[in-house]
Enzyme design. Structure first.
Site, PDB file in Angstrom:
ATOM      1  N   GLU A 297      26.969  15.283  91.595  1.00 51.66           N
ATOM      2  CA  GLU A 297      27.053  16.727  91.297  1.00 51.66           C
ATOM      3  C   GLU A 297      25.872  17.170  90.432  1.00 51.66           C
ATOM      4  O   GLU A 297      25.301  18.246  90.632  1.00 51.66           O
ATOM      5  CB  GLU A 297      28.379  17.048  90.605  1.00 51.66           C
ATOM      6  CG  GLU A 297      29.564  16.960  91.569  1.00 51.66           C
ATOM      7  CD  GLU A 297      30.918  17.022  90.861  1.00 51.66           C
ATOM      8  OE1 GLU A 297      30.961  17.290  89.652  1.00 51.66           O
ATOM      9  OE2 GLU A 297      31.931  16.774  91.547  1.00 51.66           O
TER      10      GLU A 297
ATOM     11  N   LYS B 208      41.817  10.853  88.126  1.00 50.81           N
ATOM     12  CA  LYS B 208      40.509  11.307  88.606  1.00 50.81           C
ATOM     13  C   LYS B 208      39.377  10.296  88.459  1.00 50.81           C
ATOM     14  O   LYS B 208      39.302   9.589  87.466  1.00 50.81           O
ATOM     15  CB  LYS B 208      40.095  12.546  87.810  1.00 50.81           C
ATOM     16  CG  LYS B 208      40.881  13.768  88.189  1.00 50.81           C
ATOM     17  CD  LYS B 208      40.273  14.422  89.394  1.00 50.81           C
ATOM     18  CE  LYS B 208      40.477  15.916  89.283  1.00 50.81           C
ATOM     19  NZ  LYS B 208      39.570  16.636  90.099  1.00 50.81           N
TER      20      LYS B 208
ATOM     21  N   HIS C 117      28.529  21.948 112.228  1.00 47.68           N
ATOM     22  CA  HIS C 117      29.412  22.969 111.614  1.00 47.68           C
ATOM     23  C   HIS C 117      30.483  22.317 110.742  1.00 47.68           C
ATOM     24  O   HIS C 117      31.582  22.861 110.586  1.00 47.68           O
ATOM     25  CB  HIS C 117      30.079  23.860 112.668  1.00 47.68           C
ATOM     26  CG  HIS C 117      29.135  24.374 113.709  1.00 47.68           C
ATOM     27  ND1 HIS C 117      28.401  25.527 113.550  1.00 47.68           N
ATOM     28  CD2 HIS C 117      28.762  23.857 114.920  1.00 47.68           C
ATOM     29  CE1 HIS C 117      27.636  25.716 114.619  1.00 47.68           C
ATOM     30  NE2 HIS C 117      27.833  24.716 115.465  1.00 47.68           N
TER      31      HIS C 117
ATOM     32  N   SER D 187      38.523  12.144  84.060  1.00 44.81           N
ATOM     33  CA  SER D 187      38.878  13.456  83.522  1.00 44.81           C
ATOM     34  C   SER D 187      39.586  13.245  82.195  1.00 44.81           C
ATOM     35  O   SER D 187      40.294  12.254  82.000  1.00 44.81           O
ATOM     36  CB  SER D 187      39.797  14.165  84.516  1.00 44.81           C
ATOM     37  OG  SER D 187      40.596  15.107  83.842  1.00 44.81           O
TER      38      SER D 187
END
Ligand code: ARG
Length: 457
Positions: free
Chosen positions: A289, A282, A155, A276
């Site tokens: 992704e 970043k 979970h 970024s």
């Protein structure tokens, strides 16, 4: 130029041509088309359906076409309908009438069925190689991280301590099954459709066993109608690719989580992350992704081909031309994802301390504390309740079970003795799990040994 112009009186309209043509994408299997034609004409000559001289001229012509395509001397001219017409027209332009004999005893229906099969078979071998490379990388990491502790989750909540080797081993299992799935498909599809003609075989004395053998198949297919209309193997392949994509996507999701500030379990190599344009701090996990995101188009291909095939009456119908673009795209997507993912994994840094610290916190040893009580005669249900009280106590004080004093343990249950600390240490929690498949080092070593052997084949 159309192969079938004889029966027609009107010139084909340009829009119709554009809608109907497949050369813009089936050019991708020009090599397989030529390979199939060489086998076909070799068989025709053996059966004395074409002369030896014609066979030699045809084979030379075909090899010339391949060489010229590969050197850029020859381009795929748009006026041709598909790769089959393109090759035949070129061949005839090169060697004259002999070129027109190549299509004896063959239809584009069995020709395209063959080309697509050869293409998929080649790609299965290539994908298998890429999955194997990923497995090798995983195994290397497993060997390195047999003592790297981390929390196991259910979970997405910390559950019990495991090791990184054990966690990675779960993916080893998934990708091993993917490999065996590819092997099953390859075996099942490996029968040659060539010689099935348009749908009902031919009247020429073809030797189908011979062409099958020349092309590395286990034999000829046994029903000519099925041969020209079977795309099951495409469906199976896309299902297998969807499963690979799904596994890669789950793994990517974990890498993305682990790479977040909150987890800090991994650091991605600069080469596999991007910055970024506005936020200087970043370092984004773009590759992971994208691998996760590209899963969508692979599933899309599977749904498309299932839908294309569902209402097609026997035997060949033009709908089946739709099998190609989506299959090519899914294959290229999965190959790219596998290669990039393996590269990312081989350059990743695992932050052992952060993983271990996380495993020590979050009561991942609560089950072992309960097991301790059970081993001292307390019924499991009572033990579960007692440890629940310990956890509440610790949450209240902001400490871990290991930080409690013996008096505090004893105040909740007199069964606890000094050896509780050893019993619930993270190292013990892992080490004691010795049954095969568990994270304990002893079991892990046995499994790694088995995996090593698996990869030898
Ligand atoms: N481009 C076609 C395809 O991919 C080749 C087969 C054409 N056969 C035909 N009967 N029109 O399916």
């Amino acid at each position: 130029m159309k192969l079938w112009g004889g029966r027609f009186t009107k010139e084909e309209n340009q829009l119709v041509h554009n809608f109907n043509e497949s050369l813009s994408f089936d050019r991708k299997f020009y090599r397989q088309d030529i390979q199939g034609s060489i086998a076909h004409v070799t068989m025709l000559a053996k059966q004395r359906i074409v002369s030896q001289a014609d066979k030699e001229a045809i084979i030379q012509g075909l090899k010339g076409i391949q060489a010229d395509l590969e050197s850029g001397k020859l381009e795929f001219a748009r006026e041709h309908e598909d790769i089959h017409s393109f090759v035949e027209a070129n061949l005839t332009a090169r060697i004259g009438d002999a070129g027109k004999r190549l299509h004896t005893g063959r239809s584009r229906n069995d020709q395209v069925a063959l080309d697509m099969k050869l293409y998929c078979r080649d790609e299965i071998d290539e994908i298998d190689r890429l999955v194997k490379a990923l497995l090798e990388e995983l195994l290397k990491l497993m060997e390195e991280h047999i003592d790297t502790y981390m929390p196991g989750f259910t979970h997405l909540q910390k559950a019990q301590p495991v090791t990184l080797a054990h966690h990675l081993g779960a993916y080893f299992e998934m990708f091993s099954r993917d490999r065996s799935r590819l092997g099953d498909i390859r075996k099942r599809m490996n029968y040659c459709p060539l010689g099935s003609g348009a749908l009902a075989g031919t009247t020429y004395p073809l030797d189908r066993e011979y062409t099958a053998e020349l092309l590395g198949f286990d034999g000829p297919t046994l029903n000519s109608m099925d041969s020209v209309s079977d795309r099951d193997y495409v469906i199976e392949l896309l299902a297998a690719l969807s499963t690979i994509a799904m596994h890669l996507s789950r793994f990517s999701e974990e890498i993305i989580l682990w790479n977040s500030n909150e987890y800090g379990f991994v650091e991605l190599d600069d080469a596999y992350s991007t910055g970024s344009s506005i936020m200087p701090q970043k370092k984004n996990p773009d590759i992971a992704e994208l691998v996760r995101g590209k899963t969508g188009r692979v599933y899309g291909a599977l749904m498309s081909i299932l839908t294309v095939m569902k209402g097609i009456p026997l035997a060949y119908d033009k709908d089946m031309q739709e099998d190609k673009e989506l299959t090519f795209d899914a294959i290229d997507t999965v190959k790219g994802s596998l290669a990039l993912f393996t590269g990312m994994l081989s350059t990743i840094t695992f932050c052992k301390n952060a993983m271990e610290k996380s495993a020590r916190n979050g009561f991942t040893n609560a089950t072992d504390a309960a097991d301790y009580l059970v081993n001292h005669g307390v019924p499991f249900r009572d033990a579960h309740g007692i440890v629940g009280q310990l956890v509440l106590f610790c949450i209240d004080k902001g400490i871990a079970l290991d930080d409690m004093t013996l008096e505090e343990f004893k105040a909740i249950s007199p069964v606890f003795e000094k050896d509780i600390y050893d019993a619930i240490s993270m190292e013990t929690c892992v080490k004691k799990r010795t049954t095969i498949g568990a994270p304990g080092q002893e079991a892990m070593k046995k499994v790694i040994e088995i995996y090593r052997k698996q990869l030898e084949v």
